[in-house]
Enzyme design. Sequence first.
Site, mmCIF file in Angstrom:
data_model
loop_
_atom_site.group_PDB
_atom_site.id
_atom_site.type_symbol
_atom_site.label_atom_id
_atom_site.label_comp_id
_atom_site.label_asym_id
_atom_site.label_seq_id
_atom_site.Cartn_x
_atom_site.Cartn_y
_atom_site.Cartn_z
ATOM 1 N N GLY A 27 0.823 -1.198 0.000
ATOM 2 C CA GLY A 27 0.000 0.000 0.000
ATOM 3 C C GLY A 27 0.861 1.254 0.000
ATOM 4 N N GLY A 28 1.957 1.193 -0.753
ATOM 5 C CA GLY A 28 2.961 2.247 -0.676
ATOM 6 C C GLY A 28 2.814 3.380 -1.662
ATOM 7 N N ASP A 78 -2.045 -7.191 -4.527
ATOM 8 C CA ASP A 78 -3.290 -7.317 -3.780
ATOM 9 C C ASP A 78 -2.953 -8.136 -2.542
ATOM 10 O OD1 ASP A 78 -5.723 -7.996 -2.652
ATOM 11 O OD2 ASP A 78 -6.631 -8.724 -4.507
ATOM 12 N N VAL A 79 -2.880 -7.503 -1.378
ATOM 13 C CA VAL A 79 -2.393 -8.196 -0.184
ATOM 14 C C VAL A 79 -3.326 -9.306 0.285
ATOM 15 C CG1 VAL A 79 -1.065 -6.205 0.607
ATOM 16 C CG2 VAL A 79 -3.428 -6.511 1.418
ATOM 17 N N ASN A 105 1.517 -2.468 5.394
ATOM 18 C CA ASN A 105 0.819 -1.199 5.583
ATOM 19 C C ASN A 105 -0.564 -1.176 4.941
ATOM 20 O OD1 ASN A 105 0.560 1.898 5.800
ATOM 21 N ND2 ASN A 105 0.530 1.530 3.591
ATOM 22 N N TYR A 170 -13.223 -2.894 11.457
ATOM 23 C CA TYR A 170 -11.876 -2.326 11.436
ATOM 24 C C TYR A 170 -11.168 -2.528 12.773
ATOM 25 C CZ TYR A 170 -8.139 1.129 10.988
ATOM 26 O OH TYR A 170 -6.919 1.748 10.951
ATOM 27 N N ILE A 203 -4.461 10.026 11.239
ATOM 28 C CA ILE A 203 -3.432 10.681 10.446
ATOM 29 C C ILE A 203 -4.087 11.232 9.184
ATOM 30 C CG2 ILE A 203 -1.247 10.396 9.215
ATOM 31 C CD1 ILE A 203 -0.960 10.004 12.224
#
Length: 271
Positions: A27-28, A78-79, A105, A170, A203
């Site tokens: 996801g960088g 795709d993690v 991430n 989540y 964040i």
Amino acid sequence: MLELKDATETPLADLLSLAGRTAVVTGGAQGLGKGIARRFAEAGANVVIGDRNLGAAQAAAADLSARYGAKVIAAVLDVSDEQSVADCAATCLEQFGTIDIWVNNAGVFPALPISYMTLADWEQVFAVNARGTFLGAQAASRAMAERGGVIINVASLAGIKGIAPALSAYVSSKHAVVGLTRQLAIELAPQRIRVLAIAPSFIVTEGNLALMQSAPQTAQMAAEDIPSMLQSKLGRVGVPDDIARVALFAASDMALFMTGTTLVVDAGESA
């Protein structure tokens, strides 16, 4: 068991340097992931930016390569898909020969009240946030088995406590990430693989801003909840580099004697 070196006499600059190491950041392409990849590249690491959006990953890789002269490449990832994770790891090994740091991430942050959530909604959150962390850690551990390394899992303050309405999936998935971090630290210590988690509070990222804009309409979050997310005891909202600096610390030899710990980065919200 691989021997853990004593860094007492290592100069400070060398402790923080990632020169000669290779990192994968999932996801960088934007947000926290790009912030982490940026600090790693600045510290001298080769970086693989894995992301579902290959075009955005390529743009981020080109930006960081130009800015720091680092070797940064993009890989479609795709993690939640086992083969995709394996392919990303293989790409890293083909290009750089090793995987020394793997940052899990990539994540999703849907806001859905439990009364309206479908089983498919729940399972999608766990597929990315929990299964994705497991698959990434598994691929990393296989690549690091002979020489050690560092796995960093981006959890959340939601992995330590409940945080807001409509986030049951989540919060549960991030608790799983914190638990997995503890267990993997035990399992992988004999291979000198350190496993750490980072738990940020809110964040400002592209994804979080999009959630804030849509939440009152689509997630039934009260509008008055949103301003509180932009406050902290330290007087400002968190930005991606606040997390990236902690990730650099965790990945570097500054944290050589740390594993299994979740580093809370929340401006005192959990105090």
